[in-house]
Design a protein around this motif. Structure first.
Motif, PDB file in Angstrom:
ATOM      1  N   LYS A  11     -21.351  -8.112  12.279  1.00  0.00           N
ATOM      2  CA  LYS A  11     -21.755  -9.349  12.962  1.00  0.00           C
ATOM      3  C   LYS A  11     -20.977 -10.541  12.407  1.00  0.00           C
ATOM      4  O   LYS A  11     -20.509 -11.398  13.166  1.00  0.00           O
ATOM      5  N   GLU A  12     -20.824 -10.571  11.088  1.00  0.00           N
ATOM      6  CA  GLU A  12     -20.127 -11.714  10.495  1.00  0.00           C
ATOM      7  C   GLU A  12     -18.623 -11.671  10.797  1.00  0.00           C
ATOM      8  O   GLU A  12     -18.020 -12.722  11.051  1.00  0.00           O
ATOM      9  N   TYR A  13     -18.034 -10.477  10.812  1.00  0.00           N
ATOM     10  CA  TYR A  13     -16.622 -10.372  11.193  1.00  0.00           C
ATOM     11  C   TYR A  13     -16.410 -10.882  12.621  1.00  0.00           C
ATOM     12  O   TYR A  13     -15.434 -11.582  12.916  1.00  0.00           O
ATOM     13  N   ILE A  14     -17.335 -10.512  13.514  1.00  0.00           N
ATOM     14  CA  ILE A  14     -17.216 -10.945  14.914  1.00  0.00           C
ATOM     15  C   ILE A  14     -17.328 -12.465  15.018  1.00  0.00           C
ATOM     16  O   ILE A  14     -16.549 -13.116  15.726  1.00  0.00           O
ATOM     17  N   ILE A  15     -18.290 -13.062  14.293  1.00  0.00           N
ATOM     18  CA  ILE A  15     -18.446 -14.526  14.298  1.00  0.00           C
ATOM     19  C   ILE A  15     -17.189 -15.192  13.749  1.00  0.00           C
ATOM     20  O   ILE A  15     -16.686 -16.175  14.307  1.00  0.00           O
ATOM     21  N   ASN A  16     -16.662 -14.642  12.671  1.00  0.00           N
ATOM     22  CA  ASN A  16     -15.443 -15.202  12.067  1.00  0.00           C
ATOM     23  C   ASN A  16     -14.282 -15.191  13.061  1.00  0.00           C
ATOM     24  O   ASN A  16     -13.528 -16.169  13.175  1.00  0.00           O
ATOM     25  N   TYR A  17     -14.157 -14.091  13.800  1.00  0.00           N
ATOM     26  CA  TYR A  17     -13.052 -13.986  14.745  1.00  0.00           C
ATOM     27  C   TYR A  17     -13.245 -14.905  15.948  1.00  0.00           C
ATOM     28  O   TYR A  17     -12.280 -15.490  16.461  1.00  0.00           O
ATOM     29  N   GLU A  18     -14.492 -15.029  16.382  1.00  0.00           N
ATOM     30  CA  GLU A  18     -14.768 -15.947  17.497  1.00  0.00           C
ATOM     31  C   GLU A  18     -14.473 -17.389  17.109  1.00  0.00           C
ATOM     32  O   GLU A  18     -14.023 -18.191  17.936  1.00  0.00           O
ATOM     33  N   ASN A  19     -14.709 -17.715  15.841  1.00  0.00           N
ATOM     34  CA  ASN A  19     -14.448 -19.084  15.361  1.00  0.00           C
ATOM     35  C   ASN A  19     -12.975 -19.322  15.060  1.00  0.00           C
ATOM     36  O   ASN A  19     -12.514 -20.471  15.061  1.00  0.00           O
ATOM     37  N   ASP A  20     -12.243 -18.249  14.769  1.00  0.00           N
ATOM     38  CA  ASP A  20     -10.825 -18.393  14.433  1.00  0.00           C
ATOM     39  C   ASP A  20     -10.071 -17.183  14.966  1.00  0.00           C
ATOM     40  O   ASP A  20     -10.076 -16.112  14.363  1.00  0.00           O
ATOM     41  N   SER A  21      -9.421 -17.356  16.106  1.00  0.00           N
ATOM     42  CA  SER A  21      -8.729 -16.238  16.761  1.00  0.00           C
ATOM     43  C   SER A  21      -7.515 -15.760  15.976  1.00  0.00           C
ATOM     44  O   SER A  21      -6.920 -14.739  16.320  1.00  0.00           O
ATOM     45  N   ASN A  22      -7.138 -16.502  14.933  1.00  0.00           N
ATOM     46  CA  ASN A  22      -6.029 -16.084  14.073  1.00  0.00           C
ATOM     47  C   ASN A  22      -6.497 -15.342  12.819  1.00  0.00           C
ATOM     48  O   ASN A  22      -5.684 -15.029  11.941  1.00  0.00           O
ATOM     49  N   ASP A  23      -7.793 -15.094  12.728  1.00  0.00           N
ATOM     50  CA  ASP A  23      -8.353 -14.385  11.575  1.00  0.00           C
ATOM     51  C   ASP A  23      -8.084 -12.884  11.747  1.00  0.00           C
ATOM     52  O   ASP A  23      -8.939 -12.131  12.234  1.00  0.00           O
ATOM     53  N   LEU A  24      -6.900 -12.466  11.359  1.00  0.00           N
ATOM     54  CA  LEU A  24      -6.495 -11.075  11.567  1.00  0.00           C
ATOM     55  C   LEU A  24      -7.337 -10.102  10.748  1.00  0.00           C
ATOM     56  O   LEU A  24      -7.590  -8.974  11.178  1.00  0.00           O
ATOM     57  N   HIS A  25      -7.762 -10.522   9.561  1.00  0.00           N
ATOM     58  CA  HIS A  25      -8.546  -9.602   8.740  1.00  0.00           C
ATOM     59  C   HIS A  25      -9.872  -9.270   9.419  1.00  0.00           C
ATOM     60  O   HIS A  25     -10.256  -8.092   9.485  1.00  0.00           O
ATOM     61  N   SER A  26     -10.569 -10.285   9.924  1.00  0.00           N
ATOM     62  CA  SER A  26     -11.840 -10.021  10.613  1.00  0.00           C
ATOM     63  C   SER A  26     -11.615  -9.156  11.843  1.00  0.00           C
ATOM     64  O   SER A  26     -12.383  -8.220  12.119  1.00  0.00           O
ATOM     65  N   LEU A  27     -10.559  -9.441  12.604  1.00  0.00           N
ATOM     66  CA  LEU A  27     -10.247  -8.635  13.782  1.00  0.00           C
ATOM     67  C   LEU A  27      -9.970  -7.187  13.384  1.00  0.00           C
ATOM     68  O   LEU A  27     -10.461  -6.240  14.016  1.00  0.00           O
ATOM     69  N   ARG A  28      -9.200  -7.035  12.334  1.00  0.00           N
ATOM     70  CA  ARG A  28      -8.868  -5.692  11.843  1.00  0.00           C
ATOM     71  C   ARG A  28     -10.135  -4.921  11.454  1.00  0.00           C
ATOM     72  O   ARG A  28     -10.294  -3.740  11.797  1.00  0.00           O
ATOM     73  N   MET A  29     -11.044  -5.588  10.772  1.00  0.00           N
ATOM     74  CA  MET A  29     -12.267  -4.916  10.324  1.00  0.00           C
ATOM     75  C   MET A  29     -13.210  -4.614  11.486  1.00  0.00           C
ATOM     76  O   MET A  29     -13.937  -3.615  11.466  1.00  0.00           O
ATOM     77  N   ILE A  30     -13.202  -5.447  12.511  1.00  0.00           N
ATOM     78  CA  ILE A  30     -14.009  -5.156  13.707  1.00  0.00           C
ATOM     79  C   ILE A  30     -13.563  -3.832  14.318  1.00  0.00           C
ATOM     80  O   ILE A  30     -14.382  -2.989  14.700  1.00  0.00           O
ATOM     81  N   THR A  31     -12.232  -3.626  14.387  1.00  0.00           N
ATOM     82  CA  THR A  31     -11.724  -2.385  14.989  1.00  0.00           C
ATOM     83  C   THR A  31     -12.059  -1.164  14.144  1.00  0.00           C
ATOM     84  O   THR A  31     -12.070  -0.041  14.657  1.00  0.00           O
ATOM     85  N   ARG A  32     -12.344  -1.367  12.876  1.00  0.00           N
ATOM     86  CA  ARG A  32     -12.686  -0.234  12.008  1.00  0.00           C
ATOM     87  C   ARG A  32     -14.185   0.050  11.991  1.00  0.00           C
ATOM     88  O   ARG A  32     -14.596   1.187  11.740  1.00  0.00           O
TER      89      ARG A  32
END
Length: 745
Positions: free
Chosen positions: A527-548
């Motif tokens: 949930k927090e990774y998704i919020i982080n990515y929604e707030n910052d579309s350049n947050d590659l780490h959060s995006l990467r972890m969402i896919t995992r």
């Protein structure tokens, strides 16, 4: 400690790697083990030797010999075993291990077998000493030790006595001393009680193997069938003496090891009797500098046993002579792999560069020469020795290998009780490379799962975890893609240990979501990774972890990608394209039969990897087949099979050619030339399946027309219609064919 399992998420071609030491291997402290022994424990070792030479208390002397010179030889003859399908050994060594050489053991083992108490340790001491003599080429001494020690056992301990004499027969057989082996057999049979079924069964099998090595399959089969009948009769006599109330608890004959061994040999001999004559397999084991390897154990093993631990009962086993030579005679038509047994001193600093799917195909038409060359391990230069890296670029460097056309770098990271090795950067033309740190972050790690099905969060963070330690290795390949050598192997002395392949990536810090994940709060972390990515579309780490994390609890071999993760994967593939992410997208659309999307991501994938491996080329060929591009598919399947020793996708190639050419000799030849090899033991025998269909087709005028129609249903991905046909067809052999084609993955 909880038992760990390994599930490989990303690269499909890795999924079939056996879950053995090639994937889940001990921590690389192994490299330091022998160093600790030779330095930190040398004083203690000398104290033990002094005690053995001076103590007047015999019981204490026997106890020390048991602990340090017998027990370490009980579980295995050699320190390390290497085969195409597994690597075993080495890991029991730790900082407290006292390792004695063969020369140090021999005088004490000799004394032990002459004077120590008569018990199981005496039997083991004789077996260990005999093994040492064999490794030194002293075959007569090896047999004599077994014979002389057997006389110390009384009738009350006849089992130990008989086991030693069985081993003496086995040694004579392995060294082609057939007259002597038969003499030993007669001597043992004369002294045996008829109630010793298992010993008699072992003798019968050895007799059959001797006959087989002399080239007579029919006579060997008669010997085995006679032994099986005798075993079954004796078993029936035994069970008749058991009270009715206890018969349900009496072990089934199917659970008797030596009976099953005879049955297995019987099946092999029946098949071989119709396919070809016994042949010999011989060769030499040498180092790349030409040095012959004396005293190396060589074990020839068929599919059924290829990925199992080496056993004293293995039918084909021998030790190389002073020229490094070995020979096996009486090898019946089958597919085999070689396993090598080494002492630490033989393998330290060297490796056998063999592919996992390398098989020796014996068809009975000719003798086979199979030489083995050990290569020097590659020296690595940078990064090493737990270097801390904070830059956005990581520099890797290693020594050049003669004849190398390119190199691959592999990566691993620590988990509890070991290390996971997954992911690589491939086809590097130089001996150094600067890799952007995001390219390493993008490598998905294998997922470690405990016995309760809980995913280890450390394996999810993989190479993005600044608190974990990473390791790397490099492999060298020639212009034809053949492995020459590698850096990871056994370095067990001061000269070969060199720099250790450890490093830390501390370019980033753990986020709060990372901390939640490491605390096993996966849902909250997601949930927090998704919020982080929604707030910052350049947050590659959060995006990467969402896919995992999406769908991680449902991970498993053959499972499809969770639909919810696809849009995130597409974002990641656009913003930070990587081999693993593009592979996942390509494979998702392949599974969904969405060919336009498949082609889109496949094109991007090939732009990165440049050249397809055997798995991805087979997937591409299968995609072409399902879209109706059958000639193009045929070409891609041919190229894939050249690379893939397992012939994993040969079933799809056969389906493609059945559609093009029907039940023809051309298709059966494909099956014959490209047998499927699987370590699970459940592989389809495509040649048998096709021949059964050819036979069945003689009873139906429209057989091939129906086969073509069913294949079209399969190509179209119409699961419901295909399942309906499977449920109601009156053609059982065609049904088996289609089920086997469906199972190809």
């Amino acid at each position: 400690m909880k038992v760990k399992h390994l599930v490989l998420l990303v690269l499909g071609f890795l999924i079939l790697v056996p879950l053995i030491l090639n994937v889940l291997f001990p921590r690389v402290e192994l490299y330091l083990a022998e160093k600790n022994i030779t330095e930190g424990n040398e004083k203690e070792k000398q104290e033990i030797l002094e005690l053995l030479n001076t103590t007047k208390i015999e019981s204490k002397k026997w106890e020390i010999i048991q602990k340090y010179m017998i027990e370490d030889g009980l579980s295995r003859q050699f320190d390390i075993y290497i085969s195409p399908s597994f690597t075993m050994g080495g890991s029991p060594i730790d900082d407290s291990t006292i390792y004695f050489t063969s020369d140090e053991k021999i005088p004490f083992l000799k004394e032990y077998i002459k004077e120590a108490p008569v018990d199981g340790y005496l039997h083991s001491a004789a077996m260990v000493l005999s093994s040492i003599f064999q490794s030194e080429g002293e075959v007569e001494k090896a047999k004599r030790v077994l014979h002389d020690t057997s006389h110390r056992f009384t009738a009350q301990d006849s089992y130990f006595r008989e086991e030693l004499l069985i081993e003496r027969i086995r040694i004579a057989k392995n060294y082609r001393e057939f007259d002597e082996a038969n003499q030993y057999i007669e001597e043992l049979l004369d002294s045996l009680d008829e109630s010793h079924h298992d010993i008699i069964a072992q003798i019968a099998q050895l007799k059959a193997e001797i006959i087989l090595q002399q080239g007579d399959i029919e006579k060997a089969l008669v010997e085995v069938e006679k032994a099986i009948k005798n075993y079954e009769e004796k078993y029936q006599e035994d069970i008749e003496e058991v009270p009715d109330s206890e018969k349900d608890n009496f072990p089934s004959i199917e659970n008797h090891v030596y009976y099953q061994s005879l049955k297995t040999l019987e099946r092999s001999l029946k098949v071989s009797n119709n396919t070809g004559k016994p042949v010999s397999i011989s060769g030499k084991v040498v180092r790349s500098d030409g040095t012959p390897m004396r005293g190396v154990g060589v074990f020839l093993r068929d599919k059924q046993n290829a990925n199992r631990s080496v056993s004293p009962e293995d039918s084909f086993q021998v030790i190389t002579d002073s020229e490094g030579r070995y020979v096996f005679n009486g090898v019946i038509p089958k597919d085999y792999q070689i396993t090598l047994g080494f002492y630490y001193s033989q393998i330290s600093g060297w490796n056998w560069s063999v592919n996992m799917d390398e098989w020796i195909a014996v068809d009975g038409s000719k003798n086979i020469t199979y030489n083995i060359v050990l290569q020097k391990l590659i020296k690595i230069r940078e990064p090493v020795n737990e270097k801390i890296i904070k830059d956005k670029i990581v520099h890797f460097e290693w020594e050049a290998v003669e004849g190398a056309s390119y190199y691959n770098i592999g990566f691993g990271f620590d988990i509890e009780g070991g290390s996971i090795g997954t992911g690589s950067i491939n086809r590097i033309s130089s001996t150094e490379i600067d890799i952007p740190i995001d390219d390493i972050y993008n490598i998905n790690g294998g997922i470690s799962i405990d016995e309760e099905g809980v995913v280890d969060p450390v394996s999810l963070l993989a190479y993005t975890n600044p608190e974990n330690r990473f390791n790397w290795n490099v492999s060298a390949f020639d212009e034809d893609g053949n492995l020459i050598t590698k850096s990871n192997g056994y370095r067990l002395d001061d000269k070969s240990i060199g720099d250790l392949p450890f490093f830390y990536l501390k370019e980033r810090e753990l986020t709060n979501a990372d901390k939640l994940l490491l605390d096993n709060q996966k849902d909250e972390a997601l949930k927090e990774y998704i919020i982080n990515y929604e707030n910052d579309s350049n947050d590659l780490h959060s995006l990467r972890m969402i896919t995992r994390l999406i769908g991680v609890e449902d991970v498993g071999y053959g499972k499809k990608e969770d639909e919810k993760v696809v849009s995130y994967l597409e974002d990641l593939a656009i913003k930070s394209p990587s081999e693993s992410t593009l592979f996942r997208l390509m494979h998702y659309y392949y599974d969904e039969n969405k060919w336009e999307d498949f082609q889109k991501w496949f094109d991007k994938y090939i732009d990165i990897v440049k050249e397809l491996n055997e798995y991805t080329q087979s997937i591409y060929a299968s995609a072409l087949m399902k879209q109706g591009y059958h000639e193009d598919a045929d070409h891609e399947f041919k190229e894939a099979m050249k690379k893939d020793g397992s012939n994993r996708f040969v079933g799809h190639w056969i389906a493609n050619e059945l559609y093009r050419k029907g039940l023809t000799e051309y298709v059966t030849q494909i099956a014959k030339d490209n047998p499927f090899h699987s370590y699970s033991g459940n592989e389809a025998n495509w040649l048998v399946i096709l021949n059964n269909c050819i036979e069945e087709s003689k009873s139906f005028s429209d057989y091939e027309k129906e086969l073509t129609k069913v294949l079209e249903i399969f190509f179209a991905g119409d699961t419901e219609e295909l399942d309906n046909w499977l449920a109601y067809t009156n053609k059982p052999q065609m049904k088996k064919l289609i089920e086997a084609i469906k199972s190809v993955k």
